[in-house]
Design a protein around this motif. Structure first.
Motif, PDB file in Angstrom:
ATOM      1  N   GLY A  67       0.983  -0.993   0.287  1.00 43.68           N
ATOM      2  CA  GLY A  67      -0.383  -0.252  -0.378  1.00 43.68           C
ATOM      3  C   GLY A  67       0.920   1.274   0.239  1.00 43.68           C
ATOM      4  O   GLY A  67       1.956   1.076   0.507  1.00 43.68           O
ATOM      5  N   HIS A  68       0.395   2.653  -0.268  1.00 43.63           N
ATOM      6  CA  HIS A  68       0.693   3.810   0.180  1.00 43.63           C
ATOM      7  C   HIS A  68      -0.279   4.652   0.525  1.00 43.63           C
ATOM      8  O   HIS A  68      -1.147   5.088   0.262  1.00 43.63           O
ATOM      9  CB  HIS A  68       1.253   4.300  -1.617  1.00 43.63           C
ATOM     10  N   ARG A  69       0.727   5.969   0.419  1.00 40.23           N
ATOM     11  CA  ARG A  69       0.264   7.234   1.359  1.00 40.23           C
ATOM     12  C   ARG A  69       0.868   8.230  -0.158  1.00 40.23           C
ATOM     13  O   ARG A  69       2.310   8.299   0.230  1.00 40.23           O
ATOM     14  CB  ARG A  69       0.440   7.229   2.612  1.00 40.23           C
ATOM     15  N   LEU A  70       0.221   8.975   0.292  1.00 40.44           N
ATOM     16  CA  LEU A  70       0.209  10.626  -0.267  1.00 40.44           C
ATOM     17  C   LEU A  70       1.073  11.307  -0.108  1.00 40.44           C
ATOM     18  O   LEU A  70      -0.314  12.056   1.026  1.00 40.44           O
ATOM     19  CB  LEU A  70       0.115  10.694  -2.226  1.00 40.44           C
ATOM     20  N   LEU A  71       1.520  11.588   0.169  1.00 42.83           N
ATOM     21  CA  LEU A  71       1.867  13.466   0.912  1.00 42.83           C
ATOM     22  C   LEU A  71       3.183  14.777   0.447  1.00 42.83           C
ATOM     23  O   LEU A  71       3.166  14.443  -0.429  1.00 42.83           O
ATOM     24  CB  LEU A  71       3.121  12.826   2.069  1.00 42.83           C
ATOM     25  N   PHE A  72       2.433  15.845   0.811  1.00 42.10           N
ATOM     26  CA  PHE A  72       2.851  16.975   0.560  1.00 42.10           C
ATOM     27  C   PHE A  72       3.479  17.337   1.271  1.00 42.10           C
ATOM     28  O   PHE A  72       3.248  17.612   2.708  1.00 42.10           O
ATOM     29  CB  PHE A  72       1.597  17.999   0.231  1.00 42.10           C
ATOM     30  N   GLY A  73       4.627  17.732   1.320  1.00 32.30           N
ATOM     31  CA  GLY A  73       5.711  18.694   2.423  1.00 32.30           C
ATOM     32  C   GLY A  73       5.819  20.572   1.494  1.00 32.30           C
ATOM     33  O   GLY A  73       6.643  20.692   1.440  1.00 32.30           O
ATOM     34  N   GLY A  74       4.348  20.473   2.206  1.00 31.39           N
ATOM     35  CA  GLY A  74       5.067  22.385   1.322  1.00 31.39           C
ATOM     36  C   GLY A  74       4.936  22.476  -0.136  1.00 31.39           C
ATOM     37  O   GLY A  74       4.376  21.091  -0.288  1.00 31.39           O
ATOM     38  N   PRO A  75       4.549  23.325  -0.783  1.00 30.28           N
ATOM     39  CA  PRO A  75       3.868  23.883  -2.167  1.00 30.28           C
ATOM     40  C   PRO A  75       5.176  22.882  -2.592  1.00 30.28           C
ATOM     41  O   PRO A  75       4.363  22.741  -4.236  1.00 30.28           O
ATOM     42  CB  PRO A  75       4.023  25.262  -2.053  1.00 30.28           C
ATOM     43  N   ARG A  76       6.686  23.159  -3.021  1.00 22.69           N
ATOM     44  CA  ARG A  76       7.217  22.603  -3.069  1.00 22.69           C
ATOM     45  C   ARG A  76       7.624  20.702  -3.886  1.00 22.69           C
ATOM     46  O   ARG A  76       7.902  20.134  -4.290  1.00 22.69           O
ATOM     47  CB  ARG A  76       8.932  22.872  -3.310  1.00 22.69           C
ATOM     48  N   VAL A  77       7.203  20.114  -2.648  1.00 17.14           N
ATOM     49  CA  VAL A  77       7.598  18.180  -2.151  1.00 17.14           C
ATOM     50  C   VAL A  77       6.783  17.802  -2.393  1.00 17.14           C
ATOM     51  O   VAL A  77       4.987  17.787  -1.409  1.00 17.14           O
ATOM     52  CB  VAL A  77       8.617  18.246  -0.627  1.00 17.14           C
ATOM     53  N   ILE A  78       6.385  16.483  -3.498  1.00 13.71           N
ATOM     54  CA  ILE A  78       5.299  15.672  -3.070  1.00 13.71           C
ATOM     55  C   ILE A  78       5.895  14.052  -3.292  1.00 13.71           C
ATOM     56  O   ILE A  78       6.944  14.061  -3.594  1.00 13.71           O
ATOM     57  CB  ILE A  78       4.748  15.474  -4.358  1.00 13.71           C
ATOM     58  N   TYR A  79       5.586  13.478  -2.318  1.00 16.73           N
ATOM     59  CA  TYR A  79       5.991  12.376  -1.538  1.00 16.73           C
ATOM     60  C   TYR A  79       5.039  11.183  -1.415  1.00 16.73           C
ATOM     61  O   TYR A  79       4.315  11.419  -1.361  1.00 16.73           O
ATOM     62  CB  TYR A  79       7.650  12.435  -1.497  1.00 16.73           C
ATOM     63  N   VAL A  80       5.223  10.104  -1.762  1.00 16.42           N
ATOM     64  CA  VAL A  80       4.674   8.575  -1.609  1.00 16.42           C
ATOM     65  C   VAL A  80       5.650   8.141  -0.072  1.00 16.42           C
ATOM     66  O   VAL A  80       6.912   7.497  -0.766  1.00 16.42           O
ATOM     67  CB  VAL A  80       4.762   8.023  -2.353  1.00 16.42           C
ATOM     68  N   VAL A  81       4.613   7.657   0.732  1.00 16.67           N
ATOM     69  CA  VAL A  81       5.342   6.086   1.640  1.00 16.67           C
ATOM     70  C   VAL A  81       4.843   4.591   1.104  1.00 16.67           C
ATOM     71  O   VAL A  81       3.881   4.625   0.448  1.00 16.67           O
ATOM     72  CB  VAL A  81       4.823   6.933   2.504  1.00 16.67           C
ATOM     73  N   GLN A  82       5.484   4.202   0.716  1.00 15.64           N
ATOM     74  CA  GLN A  82       5.065   2.345  -0.582  1.00 15.64           C
ATOM     75  C   GLN A  82       5.378   1.939   1.226  1.00 15.64           C
ATOM     76  O   GLN A  82       6.626   1.935   1.875  1.00 15.64           O
ATOM     77  CB  GLN A  82       5.967   2.711  -0.931  1.00 15.64           C
ATOM     78  N   TYR A  83       4.833   1.089   1.318  1.00 17.18           N
ATOM     79  CA  TYR A  83       4.711  -0.603   2.018  1.00 17.18           C
ATOM     80  C   TYR A  83       5.241  -1.661   1.355  1.00 17.18           C
ATOM     81  O   TYR A  83       4.415  -1.183   0.382  1.00 17.18           O
ATOM     82  CB  TYR A  83       3.938  -0.497   3.412  1.00 17.18           C
ATOM     83  N   TRP A  84       6.242  -2.645   0.978  1.00 13.06           N
ATOM     84  CA  TRP A  84       6.234  -3.713   0.552  1.00 13.06           C
ATOM     85  C   TRP A  84       6.603  -5.176   1.624  1.00 13.06           C
ATOM     86  O   TRP A  84       7.238  -4.611   2.313  1.00 13.06           O
ATOM     87  CB  TRP A  84       7.277  -3.321   0.003  1.00 13.06           C
ATOM     88  N   LYS A  85       6.411  -5.820   0.553  1.00 14.92           N
ATOM     89  CA  LYS A  85       6.760  -7.566   1.062  1.00 14.92           C
ATOM     90  C   LYS A  85       8.041  -7.379   1.383  1.00 14.92           C
ATOM     91  O   LYS A  85       8.336  -7.849   2.447  1.00 14.92           O
ATOM     92  CB  LYS A  85       6.209  -8.418   1.049  1.00 14.92           C
ATOM     93  N   SER A  86       9.141  -7.211   0.552  1.00 14.23           N
ATOM     94  CA  SER A  86       9.969  -7.778   0.472  1.00 14.23           C
ATOM     95  C   SER A  86      11.416  -6.416  -0.657  1.00 14.23           C
ATOM     96  O   SER A  86      10.739  -5.850  -1.014  1.00 14.23           O
ATOM     97  CB  SER A  86      11.347  -8.642   0.790  1.00 14.23           C
TER      98      SER A  86
END
Length: 173
Positions: A67-86
């Motif tokens: 699964g994942h979660r999309l996050l914004f770190g202010g107006p310039r930074v966009i990132y995704v936290v992803q979870y993996w089995k391996s």
């Protein structure tokens, strides 16, 4: 979890819960920084490519993607936290010629060289063996790793963070 891309539901789960993850997990953070907003041709294709990859991964039960979660770190930074089995499954996806990542990565590299710093890119990978991670969710919807793997009452894994982090033979039951 039916939609591995939606890591937070609206349904509050009462009490103290922890992620139902079994074994090791991999947390992969990937993002971009928009260095020049007006350089749409440099960063917009990067922004558009990620949802395609996440949809592809969410539909592929055998990929190892949890699964994942999309996050914004202010107006310039966009990132995704992803979870993996391996890490092996993460690396396998990244290198598959017939999946979305490979062509997106090649296109990004071409644009990055031509764009001369208009968009930045980063990623970090954390491999956590069984017993080397813990979580707690109190009176809230499934979130993060708990949304990716489901949740169980805290007591099943230990009442305290220290108990949940025990490894090997001393691990709480």
């Amino acid at each position: 979890m039916t939609d591995r891309g939606l890591l937070m539901s609206a349904q509050v789960i009462p009490g103290r819960n922890t992620a139902a993850a079994e074994g090791g997990i991999v947390v992969f953070l990937i993002g971009m920084r928009i260095n020049r907003f007006l350089a749409l041709g440099s960063w917009l294709p990067v922004f558009r490519a990620m949802p395609r990859m996440l949809r592809e991964l969410s539909r592929d039960e055998g990929s190892g993607f949890l699964g994942h979660r999309l996050l914004f770190g202010g107006p310039r930074v966009i990132y995704v936290v992803q979870y993996w089995k391996s890490t092996e499954q993460l690396f396998a996806y990244a290198s598959q010629q017939d999946k979305q990542h490979r062509p997106a990565w090649a296109a990004f590299n071409r644009r990055a060289r031509a764009g001369k710093g208009r968009v930045g890119f980063w990623h970090e990978t954390y491999a956590a063996p069984a017993g080397a991670y813990e979580s707690v969710y109190v009176d809230m919807p499934a979130f993060g790793l708990g949304a990716a793997t489901g949740v169980v009452p805290v007591g099943r894994r230990g009442e305290t963070a220290a108990q949940r982090l025990k490894t090997g033979e001393g691990r709480a039951a």
